[in-house]
Design a protein around this motif. Sequence first.
Motif, short mmCIF file in Angstrom:
data_model
loop_
_atom_site.label_atom_id
_atom_site.label_comp_id
_atom_site.label_asym_id
_atom_site.label_seq_id
_atom_site.Cartn_x
_atom_site.Cartn_y
_atom_site.Cartn_z
N TYR A 150 19.55 -65.75 9.34
CA TYR A 150 20.30 -67.01 9.32
C TYR A 150 20.76 -67.36 7.91
O TYR A 150 21.92 -67.72 7.70
N GLN A 151 19.86 -67.27 6.94
CA GLN A 151 20.22 -67.61 5.56
C GLN A 151 21.29 -66.68 5.02
O GLN A 151 22.22 -67.13 4.34
N SER A 152 21.17 -65.40 5.32
CA SER A 152 22.17 -64.45 4.83
C SER A 152 23.54 -64.70 5.47
O SER A 152 24.56 -64.57 4.80
N SER A 153 23.55 -65.04 6.73
CA SER A 153 24.82 -65.21 7.43
C SER A 153 25.45 -66.58 7.20
O SER A 153 26.66 -66.66 6.97
N PHE A 154 24.68 -67.64 7.27
CA PHE A 154 25.27 -68.97 7.32
C PHE A 154 25.02 -69.84 6.10
O PHE A 154 25.66 -70.87 5.95
N ILE A 155 24.09 -69.47 5.26
CA ILE A 155 23.85 -70.25 4.04
C ILE A 155 24.60 -69.62 2.88
O ILE A 155 25.33 -70.30 2.16
N THR A 156 24.44 -68.32 2.70
CA THR A 156 25.12 -67.63 1.58
C THR A 156 26.44 -67.02 2.01
O THR A 156 27.12 -66.42 1.19
N TRP A 157 26.80 -67.11 3.26
CA TRP A 157 28.05 -66.60 3.82
C TRP A 157 28.20 -65.09 3.62
O TRP A 157 29.29 -64.57 3.51
N ASN A 158 27.10 -64.38 3.61
CA ASN A 158 27.12 -62.93 3.50
C ASN A 158 26.91 -62.35 4.90
O ASN A 158 25.83 -61.90 5.24
N PHE A 159 27.99 -62.37 5.68
CA PHE A 159 27.88 -61.95 7.07
C PHE A 159 27.57 -60.46 7.22
O PHE A 159 26.95 -60.05 8.18
N GLY A 160 27.99 -59.66 6.25
CA GLY A 160 27.68 -58.23 6.30
C GLY A 160 26.19 -57.98 6.22
O GLY A 160 25.63 -57.19 6.99
N LEU A 161 25.51 -58.65 5.28
CA LEU A 161 24.07 -58.49 5.14
C LEU A 161 23.34 -59.03 6.37
O LEU A 161 22.41 -58.40 6.89
N GLY A 162 23.79 -60.19 6.86
CA GLY A 162 23.17 -60.76 8.06
C GLY A 162 23.34 -59.85 9.27
O GLY A 162 22.40 -59.66 10.05
N SER A 163 24.53 -59.25 9.40
CA SER A 163 24.76 -58.34 10.52
C SER A 163 23.92 -57.08 10.38
O SER A 163 23.35 -56.58 11.36
N ALA A 164 23.83 -56.56 9.17
CA ALA A 164 23.01 -55.36 8.94
C ALA A 164 21.55 -55.65 9.25
O ALA A 164 20.86 -54.82 9.88
N MET A 165 21.05 -56.80 8.83
CA MET A 165 19.67 -57.16 9.13
C MET A 165 19.45 -57.30 10.63
O MET A 165 18.41 -56.88 11.15
N SER A 166 20.42 -57.86 11.33
CA SER A 166 20.31 -58.02 12.78
C SER A 166 20.28 -56.66 13.48
O SER A 166 19.49 -56.45 14.41
N VAL A 167 21.12 -55.74 13.04
CA VAL A 167 21.15 -54.41 13.64
C VAL A 167 19.84 -53.67 13.36
O VAL A 167 19.28 -53.02 14.26
N LEU A 168 19.34 -53.77 12.13
CA LEU A 168 18.07 -53.13 11.81
C LEU A 168 16.92 -53.73 12.62
O LEU A 168 16.01 -53.02 13.06
N LEU A 169 16.95 -55.04 12.81
CA LEU A 169 15.94 -55.69 13.64
C LEU A 169 16.03 -55.19 15.08
O LEU A 169 15.01 -54.89 15.71
N LEU A 170 17.25 -55.07 15.59
CA LEU A 170 17.44 -54.54 16.94
C LEU A 170 16.90 -53.12 17.06
O LEU A 170 16.19 -52.79 18.02
N LEU A 171 17.20 -52.27 16.08
CA LEU A 171 16.71 -50.89 16.11
C LEU A 171 15.19 -50.85 16.04
O LEU A 171 14.55 -50.07 16.76
N PHE A 172 14.60 -51.67 15.18
CA PHE A 172 13.14 -51.72 15.08
C PHE A 172 12.52 -52.13 16.41
O PHE A 172 11.57 -51.50 16.89
N LEU A 173 13.05 -53.20 17.02
CA LEU A 173 12.50 -53.66 18.29
C LEU A 173 12.73 -52.64 19.40
O LEU A 173 11.88 -52.48 20.29
N LEU A 174 13.84 -51.92 19.35
CA LEU A 174 14.11 -50.88 20.34
C LEU A 174 13.11 -49.74 20.20
O LEU A 174 12.56 -49.25 21.19
N ILE A 175 12.83 -49.32 18.97
CA ILE A 175 11.85 -48.25 18.74
C ILE A 175 10.46 -48.69 19.19
O ILE A 175 9.74 -47.94 19.85
#
Length: 191
Positions: A150-175
């Motif tokens: 949330y902070q990466s995407s909506f506080i610092t407006w770094n949507f790329g980092l927020g998206s990357a963190m979300s994808v990595l979280l998804l991959l971790f939870l999938l594994i």
Amino acid sequence: MLRTIFLVPYALPVFASVIVWKFMLGQNTGMINHVLAQLHITNGQTFWLLGNNAFISMVVVAVWRLWPFALLTLMAGMQSIPGDIYEAAAVDGANMWQQFRKLTLPMLRPVDQVLVLVLFLWTFNDFNVPYTLFADSPPASADIVSIHVYQSSFITWNFGLGSAMSVLLLLFLLIVTVGYLLITSRRTQDA
């Protein structure tokens, strides 16, 4: 009547119930500190939403919110167990503890497997509880991945980092999910 009372935490809106907890965990005016001081457990000035106690507070609120779902799921699983099995076990001389250990727990194993997985995924992805308790800046002990996204995407407006963190979280939870399902299905096949 008891089922209705037990379902209250699950039926309340997330923000309303967590805000009530936030007031109860307040340092000076919180009910938790007042009760603990009356019982002579603490001095009544504990910071529940700051420092090392923040994680404990977040876990207590999250467990309070999710345990009714676990209760309902386990109750449904227990109601699906035929009563004839318990009657046969009683005739064979099994006491209540033996019936629970040898019949109820093994027959609830599939329900438990799904329940543990669902609660793990829900808890790991929970954003509402920590954000409502701590807003934009949680203490270090309660700093979790969903707040970072949330902070990466909506506080610092770094949507790329927020998206990357979300994808990595998804991959971790999938594994973790695939590993958990492989382990539990192997145990089921061995049994």
